[in-house]
Each structure stands twice: as structure tokens, then as C-alpha cells.
Design a protein around this motif. Structure first.
Motif, PDB file in Angstrom:
ATOM      1  N   LEU A 169      32.510  47.229  30.873  1.00 31.61           N
ATOM      2  CA  LEU A 169      31.640  47.735  31.927  1.00 31.61           C
ATOM      3  C   LEU A 169      30.332  48.234  31.340  1.00 31.61           C
ATOM      4  N   ARG A 170      29.244  48.017  32.058  1.00 31.30           N
ATOM      5  CA  ARG A 170      27.962  48.605  31.679  1.00 31.30           C
ATOM      6  C   ARG A 170      27.631  49.679  32.700  1.00 31.30           C
TER       7      ARG A 170
ATOM      8  N   LEU B 253      27.580  49.926  37.199  1.00 36.65           N
ATOM      9  CA  LEU B 253      27.695  51.202  37.910  1.00 36.65           C
ATOM     10  C   LEU B 253      26.511  52.078  37.552  1.00 36.65           C
ATOM     11  N   LEU B 254      25.984  52.802  38.554  1.00 29.41           N
ATOM     12  CA  LEU B 254      24.943  53.802  38.330  1.00 29.41           C
ATOM     13  C   LEU B 254      25.523  55.171  38.648  1.00 29.41           C
ATOM     14  N   VAL B 255      25.331  56.109  37.733  1.00 24.49           N
ATOM     15  CA  VAL B 255      25.782  57.491  37.932  1.00 24.49           C
ATOM     16  C   VAL B 255      24.556  58.390  38.000  1.00 24.49           C
TER      17      VAL B 255
ATOM     18  N   ALA C 206      34.919  59.633  33.416  1.00 24.48           N
ATOM     19  CA  ALA C 206      35.149  58.811  32.222  1.00 24.48           C
ATOM     20  C   ALA C 206      36.600  58.363  32.141  1.00 24.48           C
ATOM     21  N   ASP C 207      37.512  59.255  32.465  1.00 23.76           N
ATOM     22  CA  ASP C 207      38.932  58.906  32.432  1.00 23.76           C
ATOM     23  C   ASP C 207      39.244  57.780  33.424  1.00 23.76           C
ATOM     24  N   LYS C 208      38.678  57.855  34.630  1.00 24.53           N
ATOM     25  CA  LYS C 208      38.918  56.813  35.631  1.00 24.53           C
ATOM     26  C   LYS C 208      38.323  55.474  35.191  1.00 24.53           C
ATOM     27  N   LEU C 209      37.119  55.510  34.641  1.00 20.10           N
ATOM     28  CA  LEU C 209      36.460  54.263  34.255  1.00 20.10           C
ATOM     29  C   LEU C 209      37.119  53.628  33.037  1.00 20.10           C
ATOM     30  N   ALA C 210      37.597  54.446  32.108  1.00 25.00           N
ATOM     31  CA  ALA C 210      38.233  53.903  30.905  1.00 25.00           C
ATOM     32  C   ALA C 210      39.498  53.135  31.236  1.00 25.00           C
ATOM     33  N   ALA C 211      40.100  53.427  32.387  1.00 26.85           N
ATOM     34  CA  ALA C 211      41.354  52.760  32.773  1.00 26.85           C
ATOM     35  C   ALA C 211      41.124  51.449  33.513  1.00 26.85           C
TER      36      ALA C 211
END
Length: 404
Positions: free
Chosen positions: A3-4, A156-158, A350-355
Motif C-alpha cells: 500500500l502507498r 490512501l490519504l490520511v 497503522a495496526d489496521k493497515l498492516a493487516a
């Protein structure tokens, strides 16, 4: 799949997220409107409680987390000591706030130092001088619009771009922040021996509050690093460049409109030097050490903060744009939970995206983060308001006592 993730804002929350995503093997780019990390040295000391400390431990590499601890305040208790303006104790016992007295659970840290620690290893990922002004999203990409006319694309944009978030304006245009009417005039004073020796212990190992008769509240907190910055930074491989930071006393004069800030419109455009003169005059008649602390402050370091909060908006559909920290749940500084909640946002997201293992899993991961963040984030907003009101009531009562 890699993911970027594009992040708007290199503040505490944005950098924590970038560090965590980089450790998870995701590609990340951070856009920061300031030209350098030193462009705005305001903010001074912030309190890190148990929530923030756990989030930092989850987001930072072990070596950087140890560096954060080494440069944090060498004494910190999760307490508030209350005095009158002549430094007579108003409460027999301290007022508890969240956290405990251990370094991991509650400590003070210099904001610039923390940001420099969190920049380590991200030099190629953080683009200073590039402000996110808008975005366009499709079903499978998001394009960031930058202030210089250029664009960047990612998955994704945060939005971690603070109270005036351009990302929030595009994602949730109906959400407005509310001006509480509370103003905070900030300053900092180098802790020279002649001043340090005149201040009581609570000014160094916890937050101290002073109450004055005319509506002013003084908030005081010292920053004294556990180790000299150069010594702590040299122990990291490769060494992390940290600006030296002398011991200092952070102070805040706070009050509501119509009280000490009755001439607020004039102070809206006041220079730092004018704000310093106002603060010096406002503390005339206070305990000599308190007046000395304000008088000897760096005039150029004074600024006024308008405290803004936001209520919880109706649930919005998850997509390829999300928000963290003050961009979505700005809150009162009462209780010191703002930065800590932003750090928690970073760790949870970060935890959600890493999965995420497949492109189709990205939006559900964002939805899971937003569901969790709305629950604890707006609970923190509400608690900060309740804490502020309870404290204000106690302060008003104590203020009456000082006039007797």
C-alpha cells in the motif's frame, strides 16, 4: 501488495503513523507545509500519558522509543498542584490526572525534540514545504492536490493536518469547529539557577496551576531532559540530530473572553513582544518568582491559542481518505489528552493497515479504524470538556478565596 499511504501533516500524529507504516513495510509519503521541522518552535512541552506512551512504543522502532524516553522530562507525576497567585497552596492534596508516575506511563517531552526523534529514518519520506490543499478520490486511487500545483497519487490519504484541516474540509465539509472562547497565552523561560531555586518542587515534577483574582489562570510545567540531547542522540545508530534544549519553564496564562482577554480582538493581531508585555503586566503583584518567570521569558516565543473543539459528526462512509488527531477531534487542552489521542489514532490505524493483504481489504480496514477512533476520540473530547469545566468551577471557587 504494498500500500502507498499519503499523509498530510508532519506533526506528532502524522509522524507516528509514518514510522509505524514504514516498520510494517508500507510505502509512505508525508507532506508538510512548513519549510523545516524547526519552522514553528511553538508548543513547547507536552504531556505523554499511558495512552500516548503505549502508542509511541507501538509506532516507533525500539531504539527511537528509548531515545524519546531519554530526552523526556526526568521527573513527572500525573498530578496537578493548585496555588493562588502568591503561591499559597489551595488544595491539601494534588488533583489527579490520567497516568502514573513512571516514565512509560506519564512524562513531559519537548515537542520539537519528539518530532526530531520521529523524523529519524524518514528523511526521504517527508516533503517539507508542500501543503496538501485538496484531493480527488476514485474507487481505486486517491490524488493529492498540493499548494504548488503538483499532485501525488496513492492508495490512501490520511489527514493529520490539524484543526484547520484541508483534508477534513474536503471529506466532511459540514463539520465545523467551535470556538470555546478560551484563550491561552503561551510562553517559555529558560530555567536559570536564580529562578529555579525560587520555585517549589511541584513546578518541576508535575503541572502547577495558579489562580489569580482577575480571572487569570496560570499553568506551569518544567522541561528538564533525563539526558543531555547530544549524549542521548549519540547513543543511537546512526546518531539522530537533535537540537540542544536548555531546561525551561513553560507557562500559560488562560482565561475566557470578557475576563482577562476582554481586549481579545486587539491581541489577535498583537506581536509576540506585545503579548509578552501584556503577560508581564498581568502578573504584576503575583509571587515574585512567578512574575520573574514571565518577565524573563523570550518575548519572541509568546503566542495566543484559541481553543477550538468539534462535536462528533454523523457516521460517514469509509473510503480512501481518513483523518486523525486534531483534524477530526480537536479538543480542549484540559487534561492534556489531545496529543495522546492523536498518537493512539496513529497506532490503531497503522495496526489496521498492516493487516491488509488484498486491495479489497483497504476500505474495510479504514472503516474499522474510524469506528474505533470515533468511539474513543470523541469520548476524549467530551472528557476534556468535562474536566475543563470541573477544573474551572474549582478555580472560580479558589479565585473567590484569593480575594478575601
Amino acid at each position: 501488495m504494498t500500500l502507498r499511504v499519503l499523509i498530510a501533516g508532519a506533526g506528532v500524529g502524522g509522524l507516528a503513523l509514518a514510522q509505524a507504516l514504514r516498520q510494517a513495510g508500507l510505502a509512505v509519503t508525508v507532506f508538510e507545509r512548513a519549510q523545516t521541522v524547526r519552522a514553528d518552535r511553538r508548543g513547547y512541552r507536552i504531556n505523554i500519558n499511558r495512552v500516548g506512551g503505549d502508542a509511541l512504543a507501538a509506532c516507533l522502532p525500539n531504539e527511537l522509543f528509548r531515545l524519546y524516553l531519554a530526552t523526556s522530562n526526568h521527573e513527572a507525576r500525573a498530578r496537578v498542584a493548585v496555588f493562588d497567585h502568591r503561591m499559597r497552596p489551595l488544595y491539601a492534596t494534588d488533583v489527579a490526572i490520567e497516568g502514573t508516575a513512571t516514565p512509560r506511563d506519564h512524562t513531559g517531552v519537548n515537542r520539537l525534540t519528539l518530532r526530531q526523534v520521529m523524523l529519524a529514518g524518514l528523511e526521504r519520506e517527508v516533503r517539507f514545504g508542500q501543503e496538501v490543499v485538496g484531493f480527488e478520490q476514485t474507487t481505486d486511487r486517491v490524488r493529492v492536490l498540493l499548494g504548488d500545483g503538483s499532485t501525488a497519487e496513492g492508495d490512501l490519504l490520511v489527514g493529520a493536518d490539524g484543526v484547520g484541516s484541508a483534508v477534513r474540509a474536503g471529506l466532511l465539509p459540514h463539520v465545523r469547529t467551535h470556538d470555546t472562547g478560551v484563550r491561552c497565552l503561551w510562553g517559555r523561560t529558560t530555567l536559570r539557577a536564580a529562578l529555579r531555586d525560587r520555585l517549589p518542587a511541584p513546578f518541576f515534577d508535575r503541572v502547577a496551576v495558579t489562580v489569580a483574582p482577575k480571572g487569570h489562570i496560570g499553568i506551569w510545567g518544567a522541561y528538564r531532559a533525563r539526558q543531555p540531547h547530544g549524549e542521548a542522540a549519540a547513543a543511537v545508530t546512526p546518531p539522530v540530530p537533535l537540537d540542544p534544549e536548555p531546561d525551561y519553564l513553560m507557562w500559560v496564562l488562560s482565561g475566557e473572553l470578557g475576563g482577562p482577554f476582554a481586549g481579545e480582538e486587539r491581541r489577535r493581531t498583537a506581536s509576540p513582544a506585545e503579548l509578552h508585555r501584556y503577560a508581564t503586566g498581568a502578573t504584576t503583584g503575583w509571587h515574585p518568582a512567578l512574575h520573574q518567570a514571565v518577565r524573563e521569558a523570550d518575548p519572541e516565543g509568546c503566542f495566543v491559542q484559541h481553543v477550538r473543539v468539534a462535536g462528533q459528526p454523523p457516521t460517514w462512509p469509509a473510503g480512501r481518505v481518513t483523518l486523525l488527531g486534531d483534524a477530526i477531534h480537536p479538543m480542549s487542552p484540559a487534561g492534556g489528552t489531545g496529543a495522546n489521542t492523536a498518537l493512539r489514532d496513529a497506532a490503531v490505524l497503522a495496526d489496521k493497515l498492516a493487516a491488509v493483504q488484498h486491495p479489497a481489504g483497504l476500505v474495510p480496514a479504514v472503516a474499522a479504524y474510524e469506528t474505533e477512533m470515533r468511539r474513543y476520540g470523541f469520548a476524549a473530547v467530551a472528557e476534556s470538556l468535562r474536566y475543563g469545566e470541573r477544573f474551572a468551577q474549582a478555580i472560580r471557587h479558589a479565585g473567590k478565596e484569593t480575594q478575601r
